[in-house]
Design a protein around this motif. Structure first.
Motif, short mmCIF file in Angstrom:
data_model
loop_
_atom_site.label_atom_id
_atom_site.label_comp_id
_atom_site.label_asym_id
_atom_site.label_seq_id
_atom_site.Cartn_x
_atom_site.Cartn_y
_atom_site.Cartn_z
N SER A 7 0.87 -1.18 0.00
CA SER A 7 0.00 0.00 0.00
C SER A 7 0.91 1.23 0.00
O SER A 7 2.12 1.12 0.23
N MET A 8 0.33 2.38 -0.21
CA MET A 8 1.12 3.60 -0.27
C MET A 8 1.83 3.87 1.07
O MET A 8 2.88 4.50 1.10
N GLY A 9 1.30 3.35 2.15
CA GLY A 9 1.95 3.51 3.44
C GLY A 9 3.31 2.83 3.54
O GLY A 9 4.07 3.11 4.46
N ASP A 10 3.63 1.94 2.60
CA ASP A 10 4.91 1.24 2.58
C ASP A 10 5.99 1.99 1.81
O ASP A 10 7.15 1.57 1.81
N LEU A 11 5.61 3.06 1.14
CA LEU A 11 6.52 3.74 0.21
C LEU A 11 7.86 4.09 0.83
O LEU A 11 8.91 3.75 0.27
N ASP A 12 7.88 4.76 1.97
CA ASP A 12 9.14 5.20 2.56
C ASP A 12 10.07 4.04 2.87
O ASP A 12 11.27 4.11 2.59
N GLN A 13 9.53 2.96 3.43
CA GLN A 13 10.37 1.80 3.75
C GLN A 13 10.93 1.16 2.49
O GLN A 13 12.11 0.79 2.45
N MET A 14 10.10 1.03 1.46
CA MET A 14 10.58 0.40 0.23
C MET A 14 11.62 1.25 -0.46
O MET A 14 12.62 0.72 -0.98
N VAL A 15 11.43 2.56 -0.48
CA VAL A 15 12.42 3.45 -1.10
C VAL A 15 13.75 3.32 -0.37
O VAL A 15 14.81 3.22 -1.00
N ARG A 16 13.73 3.31 0.96
CA ARG A 16 14.96 3.19 1.74
C ARG A 16 15.68 1.88 1.41
O ARG A 16 16.89 1.86 1.16
N ILE A 17 14.95 0.76 1.38
CA ILE A 17 15.57 -0.53 1.09
C ILE A 17 16.14 -0.56 -0.33
O ILE A 17 17.25 -1.04 -0.55
N GLU A 18 15.41 -0.01 -1.28
CA GLU A 18 15.89 0.05 -2.67
C GLU A 18 17.17 0.88 -2.75
O GLU A 18 18.14 0.49 -3.41
N GLU A 19 17.19 2.02 -2.07
CA GLU A 19 18.36 2.92 -2.12
C GLU A 19 19.61 2.29 -1.53
O GLU A 19 20.71 2.52 -2.04
N VAL A 20 19.48 1.53 -0.44
CA VAL A 20 20.67 0.93 0.18
C VAL A 20 21.06 -0.39 -0.47
O VAL A 20 22.12 -0.93 -0.17
N SER A 21 20.24 -0.89 -1.37
CA SER A 21 20.50 -2.19 -1.97
C SER A 21 21.02 -2.14 -3.40
O SER A 21 21.63 -3.11 -3.86
N TYR A 22 20.77 -1.07 -4.11
CA TYR A 22 21.17 -0.98 -5.50
C TYR A 22 21.97 0.30 -5.76
O TYR A 22 21.67 1.34 -5.17
N PRO A 23 22.93 0.25 -6.68
CA PRO A 23 23.56 1.49 -7.12
C PRO A 23 22.49 2.41 -7.72
O PRO A 23 21.48 1.93 -8.26
N SER A 24 22.68 3.70 -7.64
CA SER A 24 21.64 4.65 -8.08
C SER A 24 21.23 4.43 -9.53
O SER A 24 20.06 4.63 -9.88
N ALA A 25 22.14 4.00 -10.39
CA ALA A 25 21.79 3.78 -11.80
C ALA A 25 20.89 2.56 -11.99
O ALA A 25 20.23 2.44 -13.02
N GLU A 26 20.83 1.67 -11.01
CA GLU A 26 20.05 0.44 -11.13
C GLU A 26 18.76 0.47 -10.32
O GLU A 26 17.79 -0.19 -10.67
N GLY A 27 18.75 1.17 -9.22
CA GLY A 27 17.58 1.18 -8.34
C GLY A 27 16.47 2.07 -8.85
O GLY A 27 16.70 3.02 -9.61
N ALA A 28 15.26 1.77 -8.40
CA ALA A 28 14.10 2.58 -8.79
C ALA A 28 14.05 3.85 -7.94
O ALA A 28 14.37 3.83 -6.75
N SER A 29 13.63 4.93 -8.56
CA SER A 29 13.48 6.20 -7.85
C SER A 29 12.21 6.18 -6.99
O SER A 29 11.33 5.33 -7.18
N ARG A 30 12.11 7.10 -6.08
CA ARG A 30 10.91 7.24 -5.26
C ARG A 30 9.69 7.43 -6.16
O ARG A 30 8.65 6.81 -5.95
N GLU A 31 9.83 8.27 -7.17
CA GLU A 31 8.72 8.54 -8.10
C GLU A 31 8.28 7.27 -8.82
O GLU A 31 7.09 6.99 -8.96
N SER A 32 9.25 6.48 -9.26
CA SER A 32 8.93 5.25 -9.97
C SER A 32 8.23 4.25 -9.06
O SER A 32 7.23 3.64 -9.44
N ILE A 33 8.73 4.07 -7.84
CA ILE A 33 8.09 3.15 -6.90
C ILE A 33 6.68 3.62 -6.58
O ILE A 33 5.75 2.82 -6.53
N CYS A 34 6.50 4.93 -6.40
CA CYS A 34 5.18 5.49 -6.12
C CYS A 34 4.21 5.19 -7.26
O CYS A 34 3.09 4.73 -7.02
#
Length: 160
Positions: A7-34
């Motif tokens: 749900s949209m309530g998960d956005l912040d947690q998922m963005v944080r996990i994506e950011e620490v797990s992938y190089p910026s060129a590979e990970g999804a942006s906050r906008e994309s995940i949203c």
């Protein structure tokens, strides 16, 4: 622990996990995940432990057989009746890795996709992850046409 859709309530947690797990060129942006959550929240599988997301998988459904780079940032390409489930991210919070959480989420995704009548599941991965996906029954189709993040990706396919 539970595995559920997002749900949209998960956005912040998922963005944080994506950011620490992938190089910026590979990970999804906050906008994309949203946009993905808004468009296909039922194509997110989230493993939650005591209110905290520890792992998740997301992607979209389509009738296209191959995962293309344009799918990552174009949520509108999602077809809820698509025969193929594409996977964009399989990710576990770094502090929870090594506990089999990604395996649990993948097993649930495969079960759900089979029950939904999908033809199969497609993902791309780096060479070092080929053995992980092969364990589930994914077949390596060779080097993908993807240039996402300027790295070499291998396309893997699981067919029901």
């Amino acid at each position: 622990m539970i595995i559920r859709h997002t749900s949209m309530g998960d956005l912040d947690q998922m963005v944080r996990i994506e950011e620490v797990s992938y190089p910026s060129a590979e990970g999804a942006s906050r906008e994309s995940i949203c946009k993905r959550i808004q468009t296909f929240s039922d194509c997110f599988w989230v493993l939650e432990d005591n209110g905290k997301i520890v792992a998740f998988i997301n992607g979209m459904s389509t009738n296209e057989r191959d995962l293309t780079d344009e799918m990552y940032d174009h949520a509108e390409k999602h077809d809820p009746n698509g025969l193929w489930q594409m996977i964009f991210s399989v990710v576990t919070d770094p502090q929870y890795r090594g506990n089999g959480y990604a395996t649990k989420v993948m097993e649930k995704l495969l079960q759900d996709c089979h029950e939904r009548g999908k033809k199969g599941v497609v993902l791309t991965c780096k060479e070092k992850l080929l053995p992980f996906y092969t364990r589930f029954g994914f077949m390596n189709e060779g080097v993908s046409q993807s240039t996402h993040g300027n790295v070499t990706w291998y396309q893997m396919r699981y067919t029901f």
